[in-house]
Scaffold this motif. Structure first.
Motif, PDB file in Angstrom:
ATOM      1  N   PRO A  49       1.145  -1.206  -0.222  1.00 40.03           N
ATOM      2  CA  PRO A  49      -0.042  -0.244  -0.338  1.00 40.03           C
ATOM      3  C   PRO A  49       0.956   1.014   0.009  1.00 40.03           C
ATOM      4  O   PRO A  49       0.675   1.951  -0.837  1.00 40.03           O
ATOM      5  CB  PRO A  49      -0.866   0.030   1.341  1.00 40.03           C
ATOM      6  N   GLU A  50       1.660   1.307   0.828  1.00 37.99           N
ATOM      7  CA  GLU A  50       2.873   2.970   0.563  1.00 37.99           C
ATOM      8  C   GLU A  50       3.122   2.763  -1.030  1.00 37.99           C
ATOM      9  O   GLU A  50       3.025   3.540  -0.890  1.00 37.99           O
ATOM     10  CB  GLU A  50       3.755   2.402   1.804  1.00 37.99           C
ATOM     11  N   PHE A  52       1.662   1.835  -3.235  1.00 39.20           N
ATOM     12  CA  PHE A  52       0.592   2.532  -4.383  1.00 39.20           C
ATOM     13  C   PHE A  52       0.356   3.506  -3.679  1.00 39.20           C
ATOM     14  O   PHE A  52      -0.112   4.812  -4.863  1.00 39.20           O
ATOM     15  CB  PHE A  52      -0.830   1.833  -3.945  1.00 39.20           C
ATOM     16  N   SER A  53       0.267   4.332  -2.376  1.00 38.96           N
ATOM     17  CA  SER A  53       0.254   5.903  -2.307  1.00 38.96           C
ATOM     18  C   SER A  53       1.397   6.551  -2.839  1.00 38.96           C
ATOM     19  O   SER A  53       1.109   7.497  -3.329  1.00 38.96           O
ATOM     20  CB  SER A  53       0.941   6.248  -0.463  1.00 38.96           C
ATOM     21  N   SER A  54       2.499   6.220  -3.105  1.00 37.38           N
ATOM     22  CA  SER A  54       3.772   7.196  -3.288  1.00 37.38           C
ATOM     23  C   SER A  54       3.114   6.857  -4.702  1.00 37.38           C
ATOM     24  O   SER A  54       3.420   8.182  -5.319  1.00 37.38           O
ATOM     25  CB  SER A  54       5.066   6.491  -3.753  1.00 37.38           C
ATOM     26  N   LEU A  55       2.893   5.673  -5.892  1.00 39.75           N
ATOM     27  CA  LEU A  55       2.402   6.166  -7.734  1.00 39.75           C
ATOM     28  C   LEU A  55       1.512   6.324  -7.324  1.00 39.75           C
ATOM     29  O   LEU A  55       0.914   7.535  -8.207  1.00 39.75           O
ATOM     30  CB  LEU A  55       1.475   4.532  -8.308  1.00 39.75           C
ATOM     31  N   ALA A  56       0.486   7.055  -6.630  1.00 41.19           N
ATOM     32  CA  ALA A  56      -0.560   8.052  -6.631  1.00 41.19           C
ATOM     33  C   ALA A  56      -0.349   9.553  -6.820  1.00 41.19           C
ATOM     34  O   ALA A  56      -0.869  10.428  -7.615  1.00 41.19           O
ATOM     35  CB  ALA A  56      -1.677   8.361  -5.149  1.00 41.19           C
ATOM     36  N   ILE A  57       0.206  10.137  -5.375  1.00 41.06           N
ATOM     37  CA  ILE A  57       1.121  10.957  -5.495  1.00 41.06           C
ATOM     38  C   ILE A  57       2.019  11.636  -6.573  1.00 41.06           C
ATOM     39  O   ILE A  57       1.192  12.898  -6.963  1.00 41.06           O
ATOM     40  CB  ILE A  57       1.800  11.529  -4.513  1.00 41.06           C
ATOM     41  N   PHE A  58       2.539  10.129  -6.961  1.00 42.32           N
ATOM     42  CA  PHE A  58       3.281  11.484  -8.709  1.00 42.32           C
ATOM     43  C   PHE A  58       2.164  11.011  -9.617  1.00 42.32           C
ATOM     44  O   PHE A  58       2.702  12.365  -9.578  1.00 42.32           O
ATOM     45  CB  PHE A  58       4.607  10.218  -8.687  1.00 42.32           C
ATOM     46  N   GLU A 116       9.003  13.948   2.399  1.00 41.16           N
ATOM     47  CA  GLU A 116      10.594  13.690   2.867  1.00 41.16           C
ATOM     48  C   GLU A 116       9.931  12.036   2.733  1.00 41.16           C
ATOM     49  O   GLU A 116      11.150  10.856   2.279  1.00 41.16           O
ATOM     50  CB  GLU A 116      10.506  13.601   4.952  1.00 41.16           C
ATOM     51  N   ASP A 117       8.482  11.493   2.893  1.00 42.16           N
ATOM     52  CA  ASP A 117       8.884   9.830   2.757  1.00 42.16           C
ATOM     53  C   ASP A 117       8.674   9.174   0.971  1.00 42.16           C
ATOM     54  O   ASP A 117       8.796   8.404   0.838  1.00 42.16           O
ATOM     55  CB  ASP A 117       7.227  10.158   2.549  1.00 42.16           C
TER      56      ASP A 117
END
Length: 141
Positions: A49-50, A52-58, A116-117
């Motif tokens: 899930p982390e 996927f969250s990076s992908l969503a932000i990008f 930062e994440d």
């Protein structure tokens, strides 16, 4: 009555023109969404899930900023009356693409503490914006 409408739709789609073009565009978009939906269960098994969250932000940042990438100057290139005017528009759009990418990189560096994440992958955003805005130019060059 429904049969008459279906025949009318088939007849209109078989004609050359805007109806056929629109149906091809809508059909292609629907097919791409179905492919994405079919692959999603496999992707959820492969990535956390982390990720996927990076992908969503990008994707959200790149979708917003890449529209600004070259200020839609690629739409103006086929319009000019002379080759010199077209070349000027092309160079202007390429410079705007480069400046947008550099400005994005500077802003991301200034506000890097908010990301930062995602620090390692967020700087790829400026490269993506540059490549996305230059992608449309390969047809014209």
């Amino acid at each position: 009555m429904l049969r008459i409408r279906l025949n009318d739709i088939k007849r209109r789609l078989s004609q050359k023109g805007s109806s056929r073009s629109i149906s091809i565009l809508v059909g292609g978009t629907a097919l791409s969404q179905l492919i994405t939906l079919a692959v999603l269960p496999l992707l959820t098994r492969l990535y956390s899930p982390e990720n996927f969250s990076s992908l969503a932000i990008f994707v959200s940042f790149s979708g917003i900023i890449s529209v600004i990438g070259c200020l839609r100057f690629e739409m103006a290139v086929p319009i000019p009356e002379s080759n010199e005017e077209g070349f000027t528009i092309l160079v202007t759009a390429l410079l705007i693409s480069l400046l947008t990418s550099i400005l994005t990189l500077i802003l991301l560096f200034i506000f890097r503490y908010y990301f930062e994440d995602y620090y390692k992958s967020i700087f790829l955003l400026s490269i993506y914006i540059l490549s996305h805005s230059l992608y449309g130019w390969q047809v014209l060059l």
